[in-house]
Design a protein around this motif. Structure first.
Motif, PDB file in Angstrom:
ATOM      1  N   GLY A 163       0.822  -1.213   0.000  1.00 46.39           N
ATOM      2  CA  GLY A 163       0.000   0.000   0.000  1.00 46.39           C
ATOM      3  C   GLY A 163       0.851   1.257   0.000  1.00 46.39           C
ATOM      4  O   GLY A 163       0.565   2.221  -0.715  1.00 46.39           O
ATOM      5  N   TYR A 164       1.921   1.241   0.794  1.00 41.50           N
ATOM      6  CA  TYR A 164       2.822   2.391   0.837  1.00 41.50           C
ATOM      7  C   TYR A 164       3.495   2.602  -0.521  1.00 41.50           C
ATOM      8  O   TYR A 164       3.613   3.737  -0.995  1.00 41.50           O
ATOM      9  N   ALA A 165       3.920   1.507  -1.152  1.00 43.14           N
ATOM     10  CA  ALA A 165       4.548   1.616  -2.473  1.00 43.14           C
ATOM     11  C   ALA A 165       3.563   2.156  -3.512  1.00 43.14           C
ATOM     12  O   ALA A 165       3.927   2.967  -4.365  1.00 43.14           O
ATOM     13  N   MET A 166       2.324   1.720  -3.450  1.00 42.54           N
ATOM     14  CA  MET A 166       1.315   2.194  -4.402  1.00 42.54           C
ATOM     15  C   MET A 166       0.995   3.676  -4.195  1.00 42.54           C
ATOM     16  O   MET A 166       0.758   4.398  -5.166  1.00 42.54           O
ATOM     17  N   LEU A 167       0.980   4.119  -2.956  1.00 42.15           N
ATOM     18  CA  LEU A 167       0.763   5.552  -2.720  1.00 42.15           C
ATOM     19  C   LEU A 167       1.885   6.379  -3.332  1.00 42.15           C
ATOM     20  O   LEU A 167       1.648   7.452  -3.897  1.00 42.15           O
ATOM     21  N   GLY A 168       3.108   5.901  -3.236  1.00 44.88           N
ATOM     22  CA  GLY A 168       4.239   6.599  -3.860  1.00 44.88           C
ATOM     23  C   GLY A 168       4.100   6.656  -5.371  1.00 44.88           C
ATOM     24  O   GLY A 168       4.360   7.688  -5.991  1.00 44.88           O
ATOM     25  N   ARG A 169       3.673   5.547  -5.974  1.00 46.17           N
ATOM     26  CA  ARG A 169       3.476   5.534  -7.433  1.00 46.17           C
ATOM     27  C   ARG A 169       2.354   6.475  -7.846  1.00 46.17           C
ATOM     28  O   ARG A 169       2.465   7.171  -8.853  1.00 46.17           O
ATOM     29  N   ALA A 170       1.269   6.506  -7.074  1.00 48.86           N
ATOM     30  CA  ALA A 170       0.155   7.404  -7.406  1.00 48.86           C
ATOM     31  C   ALA A 170       0.595   8.859  -7.317  1.00 48.86           C
ATOM     32  O   ALA A 170       0.256   9.677  -8.180  1.00 48.86           O
ATOM     33  N   ARG A 171       1.383   9.187  -6.301  1.00 52.14           N
ATOM     34  CA  ARG A 171       1.880  10.560  -6.156  1.00 52.14           C
ATOM     35  C   ARG A 171       2.782  10.927  -7.326  1.00 52.14           C
ATOM     36  O   ARG A 171       2.699  12.023  -7.876  1.00 52.14           O
ATOM     37  N   ASP A 172       3.636  10.000  -7.747  1.00 55.98           N
ATOM     38  CA  ASP A 172       4.521  10.264  -8.878  1.00 55.98           C
ATOM     39  C   ASP A 172       3.750  10.452 -10.174  1.00 55.98           C
ATOM     40  O   ASP A 172       4.116  11.280 -11.011  1.00 55.98           O
ATOM     41  N   ARG A 173       2.680   9.703 -10.371  1.00 61.25           N
ATOM     42  CA  ARG A 173       1.890   9.821 -11.598  1.00 61.25           C
ATOM     43  C   ARG A 173       1.141  11.146 -11.663  1.00 61.25           C
ATOM     44  O   ARG A 173       0.896  11.680 -12.747  1.00 61.25           O
ATOM     45  N   LEU A 174       0.752  11.676 -10.515  1.00 57.42           N
ATOM     46  CA  LEU A 174      -0.005  12.928 -10.512  1.00 57.42           C
ATOM     47  C   LEU A 174       0.879  14.155 -10.655  1.00 57.42           C
ATOM     48  O   LEU A 174       0.395  15.231 -10.982  1.00 57.42           O
ATOM     49  N   GLN A 175       2.169  14.001 -10.420  1.00 57.74           N
ATOM     50  CA  GLN A 175       3.072  15.140 -10.568  1.00 57.74           C
ATOM     51  C   GLN A 175       3.509  15.244 -12.013  1.00 57.74           C
ATOM     52  O   GLN A 175       4.010  14.297 -12.600  1.00 57.74           O
ATOM     53  N   SER A 176       3.291  16.409 -12.585  1.00 56.75           N
ATOM     54  CA  SER A 176       3.691  16.660 -13.963  1.00 56.75           C
ATOM     55  C   SER A 176       5.135  17.143 -13.974  1.00 56.75           C
ATOM     56  O   SER A 176       5.488  18.046 -13.207  1.00 56.75           O
ATOM     57  N   PRO A 177       5.990  16.587 -14.841  1.00 56.43           N
ATOM     58  CA  PRO A 177       7.401  16.980 -14.811  1.00 56.43           C
ATOM     59  C   PRO A 177       7.649  18.425 -15.237  1.00 56.43           C
ATOM     60  O   PRO A 177       8.578  19.052 -14.760  1.00 56.43           O
ATOM     61  N   ASP A 178       6.827  18.967 -16.119  1.00 54.70           N
ATOM     62  CA  ASP A 178       7.053  20.319 -16.618  1.00 54.70           C
ATOM     63  C   ASP A 178       6.234  21.364 -15.880  1.00 54.70           C
ATOM     64  O   ASP A 178       6.358  22.539 -16.151  1.00 54.70           O
ATOM     65  N   GLY A 179       5.375  20.966 -15.005  1.00 55.34           N
ATOM     66  CA  GLY A 179       4.493  21.897 -14.336  1.00 55.34           C
ATOM     67  C   GLY A 179       3.134  21.900 -14.994  1.00 55.34           C
ATOM     68  O   GLY A 179       2.934  21.374 -16.092  1.00 55.34           O
ATOM     69  N   VAL A 180       2.197  22.493 -14.326  1.00 51.63           N
ATOM     70  CA  VAL A 180       0.814  22.452 -14.793  1.00 51.63           C
ATOM     71  C   VAL A 180       0.625  23.287 -16.054  1.00 51.63           C
ATOM     72  O   VAL A 180      -0.076  22.884 -16.967  1.00 51.63           O
ATOM     73  N   PHE A 181       1.265  24.420 -16.148  1.00 53.84           N
ATOM     74  CA  PHE A 181       1.048  25.323 -17.270  1.00 53.84           C
ATOM     75  C   PHE A 181       2.298  25.408 -18.151  1.00 53.84           C
ATOM     76  O   PHE A 181       2.744  26.492 -18.506  1.00 53.84           O
ATOM     77  N   ALA A 182       2.838  24.281 -18.519  1.00 54.45           N
ATOM     78  CA  ALA A 182       4.084  24.252 -19.290  1.00 54.45           C
ATOM     79  C   ALA A 182       3.911  24.895 -20.660  1.00 54.45           C
ATOM     80  O   ALA A 182       4.763  25.668 -21.103  1.00 54.45           O
ATOM     81  N   ALA A 183       2.826  24.592 -21.354  1.00 47.60           N
ATOM     82  CA  ALA A 183       2.618  25.150 -22.696  1.00 47.60           C
ATOM     83  C   ALA A 183       2.410  26.663 -22.617  1.00 47.60           C
ATOM     84  O   ALA A 183       2.934  27.412 -23.453  1.00 47.60           O
ATOM     85  N   SER A 184       1.667  27.138 -21.625  1.00 49.41           N
ATOM     86  CA  SER A 184       1.457  28.580 -21.473  1.00 49.41           C
ATOM     87  C   SER A 184       2.771  29.288 -21.164  1.00 49.41           C
ATOM     88  O   SER A 184       3.052  30.350 -21.716  1.00 49.41           O
ATOM     89  N   ALA A 185       3.566  28.693 -20.287  1.00 51.08           N
ATOM     90  CA  ALA A 185       4.850  29.310 -19.944  1.00 51.08           C
ATOM     91  C   ALA A 185       5.774  29.357 -21.163  1.00 51.08           C
ATOM     92  O   ALA A 185       6.464  30.352 -21.382  1.00 51.08           O
TER      93      ALA A 185
END
Length: 133
Positions: free
Chosen positions: A96-118
């Motif tokens: 469960g702890y490992a899956m929470l880490g994977r879920a957190r990693d999947r929700l984080q965008s590497p370029d940021g939320v507004f990468a195209a706008s920036a």
């Protein structure tokens, strides 16, 4: 008879040039705001999709965990059932702890939320900076 304002050329002069520049800036601002809105909508859809998928996965995993735990407890000898139950609990907590880490990693965008706008705003800034030089 024509007025003096139309005789000296409607396209030349400071005032018409400033009006055209203002119009271009407004169009540029409108396009950037539309891009921002599109990115917000895409981010919302991505989050909702991830959440629905995660909830479905949790339901299916919970059903499998319950069935597996019952099967392992019934198959273990009478004296070992408490140890098997404790071992299963530790394994499931680690997973469960490992899956929470994977879920957190999947929700984080590497370029940021507004990468195209920036990126578009940086291109605009560079274009305006090079044209004024």
């Amino acid at each position: 008879m024509s007025s003096p304002a139309t005789d000296d050329g409607a396209g030349s002069g400071l005032k018409p040039a400033l009006q055209r520049l203002g119009g271009h800036l407004l169009v540029l601002l409108q396009l950037r705001l539309e891009l921002l809105g599109t990115e917000l909508e895409a981010e919302k859809l991505r989050l909702v999709s991830a959440l629905v998928t995660a909830l479905l996965a949790v339901m299916l995993v919970m059903a499998a965990v319950v069935m597996l735990s019952l099967a392992l407890l019934l198959l273990s000898p009478e004296g070992w059932r408490w140890a098997v139950a404790l071992g299963l609990c530790l394994v499931y907590a680690g997973l469960g702890y490992a899956m929470l880490g994977r879920a957190r990693d999947r929700l984080q965008s590497p370029d940021g939320v507004f990468a195209a706008s920036a990126a578009e705003l940086a291109r605009d800034r560079d274009a305006l900076g090079s044209s004024s030089s």
